[in-house]
Design a protein around this motif. Sequence first.
Motif, PDB file in Angstrom:
ATOM      1  N   ARG A   6       0.832  -1.213   0.000  1.00  0.00           N
ATOM      2  CA  ARG A   6       0.000   0.000   0.000  1.00  0.00           C
ATOM      3  C   ARG A   6       0.864   1.259   0.000  1.00  0.00           C
ATOM      4  O   ARG A   6       0.540   2.247  -0.660  1.00  0.00           O
ATOM      5  CB  ARG A   6      -0.901  -0.011   1.246  1.00  0.00           C
ATOM      6  N   GLU A   7       1.989   1.224   0.743  1.00  0.00           N
ATOM      7  CA  GLU A   7       2.842   2.425   0.858  1.00  0.00           C
ATOM      8  C   GLU A   7       3.397   2.865  -0.488  1.00  0.00           C
ATOM      9  O   GLU A   7       3.716   4.036  -0.687  1.00  0.00           O
ATOM     10  CB  GLU A   7       4.026   2.167   1.810  1.00  0.00           C
ATOM     11  N   PHE A   8       3.532   1.916  -1.391  1.00  0.00           N
ATOM     12  CA  PHE A   8       4.034   2.262  -2.730  1.00  0.00           C
ATOM     13  C   PHE A   8       3.158   3.345  -3.364  1.00  0.00           C
ATOM     14  O   PHE A   8       3.662   4.242  -4.047  1.00  0.00           O
ATOM     15  CB  PHE A   8       4.042   1.011  -3.614  1.00  0.00           C
ATOM     16  N   TYR A   9       1.854   3.247  -3.106  1.00  0.00           N
ATOM     17  CA  TYR A   9       0.889   4.152  -3.737  1.00  0.00           C
ATOM     18  C   TYR A   9       0.633   5.411  -2.914  1.00  0.00           C
ATOM     19  O   TYR A   9      -0.038   6.320  -3.375  1.00  0.00           O
ATOM     20  CB  TYR A   9      -0.438   3.419  -3.950  1.00  0.00           C
ATOM     21  N   ALA A  10       1.182   5.448  -1.686  1.00  0.00           N
ATOM     22  CA  ALA A  10       0.948   6.581  -0.798  1.00  0.00           C
ATOM     23  C   ALA A  10       2.047   7.623  -0.947  1.00  0.00           C
ATOM     24  O   ALA A  10       2.526   8.193   0.025  1.00  0.00           O
ATOM     25  CB  ALA A  10       0.849   6.091   0.643  1.00  0.00           C
ATOM     26  N   ARG A  11       2.487   7.856  -2.178  1.00  0.00           N
ATOM     27  CA  ARG A  11       3.497   8.868  -2.471  1.00  0.00           C
ATOM     28  C   ARG A  11       2.925   9.806  -3.520  1.00  0.00           C
ATOM     29  O   ARG A  11       1.855   9.553  -4.077  1.00  0.00           O
ATOM     30  CB  ARG A  11       4.771   8.192  -2.993  1.00  0.00           C
ATOM     31  N   TYR A  78     -16.150   8.635 -23.984  1.00  0.00           N
ATOM     32  CA  TYR A  78     -16.487   8.651 -25.407  1.00  0.00           C
ATOM     33  C   TYR A  78     -17.630   7.703 -25.742  1.00  0.00           C
ATOM     34  O   TYR A  78     -17.699   7.171 -26.856  1.00  0.00           O
ATOM     35  CB  TYR A  78     -15.262   8.329 -26.263  1.00  0.00           C
ATOM     36  N   GLY A  79     -18.497   7.484 -24.765  1.00  0.00           N
ATOM     37  CA  GLY A  79     -19.689   6.693 -25.036  1.00  0.00           C
ATOM     38  C   GLY A  79     -19.471   5.218 -25.230  1.00  0.00           C
ATOM     39  O   GLY A  79     -20.440   4.473 -25.389  1.00  0.00           O
ATOM     40  N   MET A  80     -18.220   4.754 -25.217  1.00  0.00           N
ATOM     41  CA  MET A  80     -17.993   3.332 -25.480  1.00  0.00           C
ATOM     42  C   MET A  80     -16.737   2.714 -24.885  1.00  0.00           C
ATOM     43  O   MET A  80     -16.532   1.514 -25.055  1.00  0.00           O
ATOM     44  CB  MET A  80     -18.000   3.064 -26.976  1.00  0.00           C
ATOM     45  N   TYR A  81     -15.925   3.478 -24.204  1.00  0.00           N
ATOM     46  CA  TYR A  81     -14.666   2.912 -23.721  1.00  0.00           C
ATOM     47  C   TYR A  81     -14.478   3.092 -22.221  1.00  0.00           C
ATOM     48  O   TYR A  81     -14.982   4.041 -21.625  1.00  0.00           O
ATOM     49  CB  TYR A  81     -13.477   3.575 -24.432  1.00  0.00           C
ATOM     50  N   PHE A  82     -13.708   2.162 -21.646  1.00  0.00           N
ATOM     51  CA  PHE A  82     -13.301   2.294 -20.250  1.00  0.00           C
ATOM     52  C   PHE A  82     -11.801   2.569 -20.216  1.00  0.00           C
ATOM     53  O   PHE A  82     -11.054   2.120 -21.094  1.00  0.00           O
ATOM     54  CB  PHE A  82     -13.582   1.007 -19.474  1.00  0.00           C
ATOM     55  N   CYS A  83     -11.360   3.297 -19.170  1.00  0.00           N
ATOM     56  CA  CYS A  83      -9.939   3.502 -18.947  1.00  0.00           C
ATOM     57  C   CYS A  83      -9.612   3.137 -17.504  1.00  0.00           C
ATOM     58  O   CYS A  83     -10.389   3.409 -16.592  1.00  0.00           O
ATOM     59  CB  CYS A  83      -9.545   4.958 -19.220  1.00  0.00           C
ATOM     60  N   PHE A  84      -8.437   2.543 -17.306  1.00  0.00           N
ATOM     61  CA  PHE A  84      -8.027   2.017 -16.014  1.00  0.00           C
ATOM     62  C   PHE A  84      -6.950   2.892 -15.382  1.00  0.00           C
ATOM     63  O   PHE A  84      -5.931   3.192 -16.016  1.00  0.00           O
ATOM     64  CB  PHE A  84      -7.504   0.591 -16.215  1.00  0.00           C
ATOM     65  N   ASN A  85      -7.200   3.295 -14.148  1.00  0.00           N
ATOM     66  CA  ASN A  85      -6.251   4.104 -13.382  1.00  0.00           C
ATOM     67  C   ASN A  85      -5.974   3.449 -12.041  1.00  0.00           C
ATOM     68  O   ASN A  85      -6.781   2.672 -11.541  1.00  0.00           O
ATOM     69  CB  ASN A  85      -6.829   5.484 -13.055  1.00  0.00           C
ATOM     70  N   VAL A  86      -4.824   3.825 -11.441  1.00  0.00           N
ATOM     71  CA  VAL A  86      -4.460   3.368 -10.104  1.00  0.00           C
ATOM     72  C   VAL A  86      -4.490   4.572  -9.179  1.00  0.00           C
ATOM     73  O   VAL A  86      -3.850   5.590  -9.461  1.00  0.00           O
ATOM     74  CB  VAL A  86      -3.044   2.760 -10.116  1.00  0.00           C
ATOM     75  N   VAL A  87      -5.228   4.476  -8.086  1.00  0.00           N
ATOM     76  CA  VAL A  87      -5.325   5.585  -7.143  1.00  0.00           C
ATOM     77  C   VAL A  87      -3.998   5.747  -6.404  1.00  0.00           C
ATOM     78  O   VAL A  87      -3.483   4.770  -5.850  1.00  0.00           O
ATOM     79  CB  VAL A  87      -6.475   5.357  -6.132  1.00  0.00           C
ATOM     80  N   ALA A  88      -3.442   6.971  -6.430  1.00  0.00           N
ATOM     81  CA  ALA A  88      -2.148   7.223  -5.792  1.00  0.00           C
ATOM     82  C   ALA A  88      -2.031   8.692  -5.425  1.00  0.00           C
ATOM     83  O   ALA A  88      -2.332   9.565  -6.232  1.00  0.00           O
ATOM     84  CB  ALA A  88      -1.007   6.831  -6.727  1.00  0.00           C
ATOM     85  N   ARG A  89      -1.575   8.958  -4.220  1.00  0.00           N
ATOM     86  CA  ARG A  89      -1.336  10.334  -3.784  1.00  0.00           C
ATOM     87  C   ARG A  89      -0.590  10.309  -2.458  1.00  0.00           C
ATOM     88  O   ARG A  89      -0.662   9.305  -1.729  1.00  0.00           O
ATOM     89  CB  ARG A  89      -2.665  11.078  -3.604  1.00  0.00           C
ATOM     90  N   ASN A  90       0.105  11.396  -2.126  1.00  0.00           N
ATOM     91  CA  ASN A  90       0.704  11.494  -0.802  1.00  0.00           C
ATOM     92  C   ASN A  90      -0.272  12.172   0.140  1.00  0.00           C
ATOM     93  O   ASN A  90      -1.379  12.543  -0.273  1.00  0.00           O
ATOM     94  CB  ASN A  90       2.053  12.220  -0.864  1.00  0.00           C
ATOM     95  N   SER A  91       0.150  12.357   1.390  1.00  0.00           N
ATOM     96  CA  SER A  91      -0.785  12.867   2.402  1.00  0.00           C
ATOM     97  C   SER A  91      -1.144  14.327   2.184  1.00  0.00           C
ATOM     98  O   SER A  91      -2.107  14.819   2.765  1.00  0.00           O
ATOM     99  CB  SER A  91      -0.187  12.674   3.796  1.00  0.00           C
ATOM    100  N   LYS A  92      -0.388  15.037   1.337  1.00  0.00           N
ATOM    101  CA  LYS A  92      -0.690  16.452   1.091  1.00  0.00           C
ATOM    102  C   LYS A  92      -1.852  16.632   0.127  1.00  0.00           C
ATOM    103  O   LYS A  92      -2.469  17.685   0.080  1.00  0.00           O
ATOM    104  CB  LYS A  92       0.547  17.160   0.522  1.00  0.00           C
ATOM    105  N   ALA A  93      -2.131  15.625  -0.686  1.00  0.00           N
ATOM    106  CA  ALA A  93      -3.205  15.730  -1.675  1.00  0.00           C
ATOM    107  C   ALA A  93      -4.432  14.963  -1.215  1.00  0.00           C
ATOM    108  O   ALA A  93      -4.324  13.987  -0.473  1.00  0.00           O
ATOM    109  CB  ALA A  93      -2.731  15.190  -3.023  1.00  0.00           C
ATOM    110  N   GLU A  94      -5.603  15.433  -1.662  1.00  0.00           N
ATOM    111  CA  GLU A  94      -6.845  14.747  -1.303  1.00  0.00           C
ATOM    112  C   GLU A  94      -7.267  13.751  -2.370  1.00  0.00           C
ATOM    113  O   GLU A  94      -8.120  12.904  -2.140  1.00  0.00           O
ATOM    114  CB  GLU A  94      -7.970  15.764  -1.114  1.00  0.00           C
TER     115      GLU A  94
END
Length: 185
Positions: A6-11, A78-94
């Motif tokens: 989890r810490e990998f993504y908390a930056r 665009y009415g027909m596509y999905f895009c995949f993201n990974v949630v990531a942020r440090n403690s300064k961002a919401e």
Amino acid sequence: MSFLPREFYARDTVIVAKGLLGKKLVRKIGNKKISGIITETEAYRHKDDPASHAFRKKTERNRAMFEEVGRAYIYFTYGMYFCFNVVARNSKAEAGAVLIRAIHPEKGIEVMKENRKKDELKSLTDGPAKIAQAFDINKKQYGVDLTCNSELFITEGIGKRKIISSPRIGISAATENLWNFKITL
DNA sequence: CTTGGGATGGTCT
DNA sequence: GACCATCCCAAGG
């Protein structure tokens, strides 16, 4: 196989976007397995990033960007596509997330071709919506935890490569931020 | 090879 | 009612 903690993504989102290059995305569907090495990513931050879905406020669509890091943020476009993201942020961002733009296919190439209804290897997973098609990712995976063994997760991949930074693709705001990152294998 | 337009619908103003 | 963190195919060089 070692999962990214989890810490990998908390930056900072930009750091994580670079860090995800060379890592492995794995998708399990029943007894079938699809995997590939991440070769292109983009960082989308919060209040300092007018190009980000999270720039204005938290909504039903973008809420995953404000929730636990290391999970999937998936959107329909665009009415027909999905895009995949990974949630990531440090403690300064919401809020913050990393868009996965390109993957080098490893396992399950035949399944990917079936899912994509295309046969050409070169264009199998070289765009965000193509990845969603090939890996059969859609709204059902919204919010899934990528840090442990499940239907969709990320593990360690290959060693470090030289990173190329560019403006992000398909946006009109904040083009001075070179937050598109890619590697060649 | 490059370019331009069509598909198609949820989300936000 | 406009706007998309896109993709594909057909037409032109």
